[in-house]
Design a protein around this motif. Structure first.
Motif, PDB file in Angstrom:
ATOM      1  N   ASP A  65       0.826  -1.201   0.000  1.00 35.66           N
ATOM      2  CA  ASP A  65       0.000   0.000   0.000  1.00 35.66           C
ATOM      3  C   ASP A  65       0.870   1.264   0.000  1.00 35.66           C
ATOM      4  O   ASP A  65       0.510   2.264  -0.624  1.00 35.66           O
ATOM      5  N   ALA A  66       1.992   1.203   0.677  1.00 35.06           N
ATOM      6  CA  ALA A  66       2.873   2.360   0.764  1.00 35.06           C
ATOM      7  C   ALA A  66       3.393   2.758  -0.621  1.00 35.06           C
ATOM      8  O   ALA A  66       3.442   3.942  -0.955  1.00 35.06           O
ATOM      9  N   GLU A  67       3.770   1.772  -1.420  1.00 35.41           N
ATOM     10  CA  GLU A  67       4.293   2.087  -2.754  1.00 35.41           C
ATOM     11  C   GLU A  67       3.223   2.739  -3.620  1.00 35.41           C
ATOM     12  O   GLU A  67       3.481   3.729  -4.297  1.00 35.41           O
ATOM     13  N   ARG A  68       2.022   2.205  -3.585  1.00 33.66           N
ATOM     14  CA  ARG A  68       0.925   2.791  -4.370  1.00 33.66           C
ATOM     15  C   ARG A  68       0.609   4.213  -3.917  1.00 33.66           C
ATOM     16  O   ARG A  68       0.442   5.121  -4.732  1.00 33.66           O
ATOM     17  N   THR A  69       0.552   4.401  -2.609  1.00 30.48           N
ATOM     18  CA  THR A  69       0.240   5.736  -2.082  1.00 30.48           C
ATOM     19  C   THR A  69       1.350   6.728  -2.421  1.00 30.48           C
ATOM     20  O   THR A  69       1.084   7.858  -2.851  1.00 30.48           O
ATOM     21  N   GLY A  70       2.599   6.286  -2.244  1.00 30.07           N
ATOM     22  CA  GLY A  70       3.729   7.169  -2.550  1.00 30.07           C
ATOM     23  C   GLY A  70       3.751   7.566  -4.017  1.00 30.07           C
ATOM     24  O   GLY A  70       3.991   8.731  -4.351  1.00 30.07           O
ATOM     25  N   ALA A  71       3.483   6.611  -4.884  1.00 32.81           N
ATOM     26  CA  ALA A  71       3.475   6.910  -6.326  1.00 32.81           C
ATOM     27  C   ALA A  71       2.367   7.908  -6.651  1.00 32.81           C
ATOM     28  O   ALA A  71       2.572   8.848  -7.433  1.00 32.81           O
ATOM     29  N   ALA A  72       1.192   7.723  -6.039  1.00 32.74           N
ATOM     30  CA  ALA A  72       0.079   8.636  -6.298  1.00 32.74           C
ATOM     31  C   ALA A  72       0.397  10.039  -5.779  1.00 32.74           C
ATOM     32  O   ALA A  72       0.106  11.040  -6.448  1.00 32.74           O
ATOM     33  N   VAL A  73       0.997  10.124  -4.606  1.00 32.81           N
ATOM     34  CA  VAL A  73       1.334  11.429  -4.029  1.00 32.81           C
ATOM     35  C   VAL A  73       2.384  12.139  -4.886  1.00 32.81           C
ATOM     36  O   VAL A  73       2.261  13.326  -5.188  1.00 32.81           O
ATOM     37  N   ARG A  74       3.417  11.403  -5.291  1.00 32.60           N
ATOM     38  CA  ARG A  74       4.463  12.014  -6.128  1.00 32.60           C
ATOM     39  C   ARG A  74       3.881  12.516  -7.446  1.00 32.60           C
ATOM     40  O   ARG A  74       4.246  13.597  -7.930  1.00 32.60           O
ATOM     41  N   SER A  75       2.978  11.747  -7.974  1.00 32.34           N
ATOM     42  CA  SER A  75       2.345  12.157  -9.231  1.00 32.34           C
ATOM     43  C   SER A  75       1.540  13.442  -9.040  1.00 32.34           C
ATOM     44  O   SER A  75       1.614  14.364  -9.861  1.00 32.34           O
ATOM     45  N   ARG A  76       0.783  13.519  -7.960  1.00 33.27           N
ATOM     46  CA  ARG A  76       0.012  14.740  -7.678  1.00 33.27           C
ATOM     47  C   ARG A  76       0.930  15.929  -7.441  1.00 33.27           C
ATOM     48  O   ARG A  76       0.651  17.044  -7.886  1.00 33.27           O
ATOM     49  N   VAL A  77       2.029  15.689  -6.744  1.00 26.62           N
ATOM     50  CA  VAL A  77       2.987  16.762  -6.479  1.00 26.62           C
ATOM     51  C   VAL A  77       3.574  17.279  -7.787  1.00 26.62           C
ATOM     52  O   VAL A  77       3.676  18.489  -8.009  1.00 26.62           O
ATOM     53  N   ARG A  78       3.945  16.345  -8.664  1.00 24.34           N
ATOM     54  CA  ARG A  78       4.500  16.756  -9.967  1.00 24.34           C
ATOM     55  C   ARG A  78       3.465  17.547 -10.768  1.00 24.34           C
ATOM     56  O   ARG A  78       3.796  18.569 -11.370  1.00 24.34           O
ATOM     57  N   ARG A  79       2.225  17.077 -10.763  1.00 24.53           N
ATOM     58  CA  ARG A  79       1.181  17.801 -11.503  1.00 24.53           C
ATOM     59  C   ARG A  79       0.940  19.176 -10.893  1.00 24.53           C
ATOM     60  O   ARG A  79       0.794  20.168 -11.616  1.00 24.53           O
ATOM     61  N   ALA A  80       0.904  19.249  -9.579  1.00 23.62           N
ATOM     62  CA  ALA A  80       0.685  20.545  -8.920  1.00 23.62           C
ATOM     63  C   ALA A  80       1.850  21.491  -9.184  1.00 23.62           C
ATOM     64  O   ALA A  80       1.644  22.675  -9.472  1.00 23.62           O
ATOM     65  N   ALA A  81       3.065  20.975  -9.098  1.00 24.47           N
ATOM     66  CA  ALA A  81       4.241  21.817  -9.364  1.00 24.47           C
ATOM     67  C   ALA A  81       4.241  22.277 -10.817  1.00 24.47           C
ATOM     68  O   ALA A  81       4.535  23.441 -11.105  1.00 24.47           O
ATOM     69  N   ARG A  82       3.879  21.399 -11.724  1.00 24.51           N
ATOM     70  CA  ARG A  82       3.833  21.759 -13.147  1.00 24.51           C
ATOM     71  C   ARG A  82       2.749  22.806 -13.384  1.00 24.51           C
ATOM     72  O   ARG A  82       2.959  23.764 -14.135  1.00 24.51           O
ATOM     73  N   ALA A  83       1.608  22.634 -12.747  1.00 28.42           N
ATOM     74  CA  ALA A  83       0.532  23.620 -12.909  1.00 28.42           C
ATOM     75  C   ALA A  83       0.980  24.987 -12.390  1.00 28.42           C
ATOM     76  O   ALA A  83       0.711  26.016 -13.027  1.00 28.42           O
ATOM     77  N   ARG A  84       1.674  25.014 -11.272  1.00 30.80           N
ATOM     78  CA  ARG A  84       2.178  26.289 -10.731  1.00 30.80           C
ATOM     79  C   ARG A  84       3.227  26.899 -11.657  1.00 30.80           C
ATOM     80  O   ARG A  84       3.251  28.109 -11.867  1.00 30.80           O
TER      81      ARG A  84
END
Length: 176
Positions: A65-84
């Motif tokens: 579960d940790a790997e799935r959650t970490g991957a999802a969080v990193r993806s959201r962070v990258r998308r948020a950083a890219r949007a900014r």
């Protein structure tokens, strides 16, 4: 609408202004980019801190579960950083456009402007015909109209067209 090239000599006459505007714009863009980059780094640091906390909780729930959650969080962070980053770039571009148009329009207050105005008038008449109706454009330059045709030779239009042509080159000023 058909676009015609500016009259001969216009480009050369505006070259020092264009060079100065690009230098000024580059300086302004560098300052804005530095601030935007710092904001983006702070946002990434904050998001990564949140991601790490979420990852620690996920580890308690199991490695899978940790790997799935970490991957999802990193993806959201990258998308948020890219949007900014994209929002900051858009803001820089819009500010640059405003500054360039204002600087070019300031030419209408110079001693050289009457000659530029006469040249623009002649260009419009050459393109649209001697019966074209020519009006002064807000901020300088002219707009010509003939039945079914319109030619915008305002200083603002020239500045915007120059920015559009140089868009990719100018954007490199703040690209990583």
């Amino acid at each position: 609408m058909r676009t015609t090239p500016p009259p001969a000599g216009t480009s050369a006459a505006l070259e020092p202004v264009r060079d100065r505007l690009l230098r000024d714009a580059a300086g302004d863009a560098d300052a804005l980019l530095t601030a935007a980059a710092e904001d983006a780094r702070a946002a990434v640091r904050e998001a990564e801190a949140r991601a790490s906390a979420a990852l620690a909780e996920a580890r308690r729930q199991g490695a899978r579960d940790a790997e799935r959650t970490g991957a999802a969080v990193r993806s959201r962070v990258r998308r948020a950083a890219r949007a900014r980053e994209l929002a900051a770039r858009r803001e820089i571009w819009e500010d640059l456009c405003r500054q360039v148009v204002a600087a070019v329009e300031a030419l209408s207050g110079t001693d050289a402007y009457p000659a530029v105005r006469r040249g623009l008038d002649a260009h419009v008449r050459q393109v649209l015909g001697p019966d074209a109706r020519i009006t002064d454009a807000p901020g300088g330059g002219v707009v010509g109209e003939a039945p079914g045709r319109r030619l915008d030779c305002s200083l603002a239009a020239f500045a915007r067209r120059a920015l559009d042509r140089a868009g990719e080159e100018v954007e490199r000023l703040w690209a990583p």
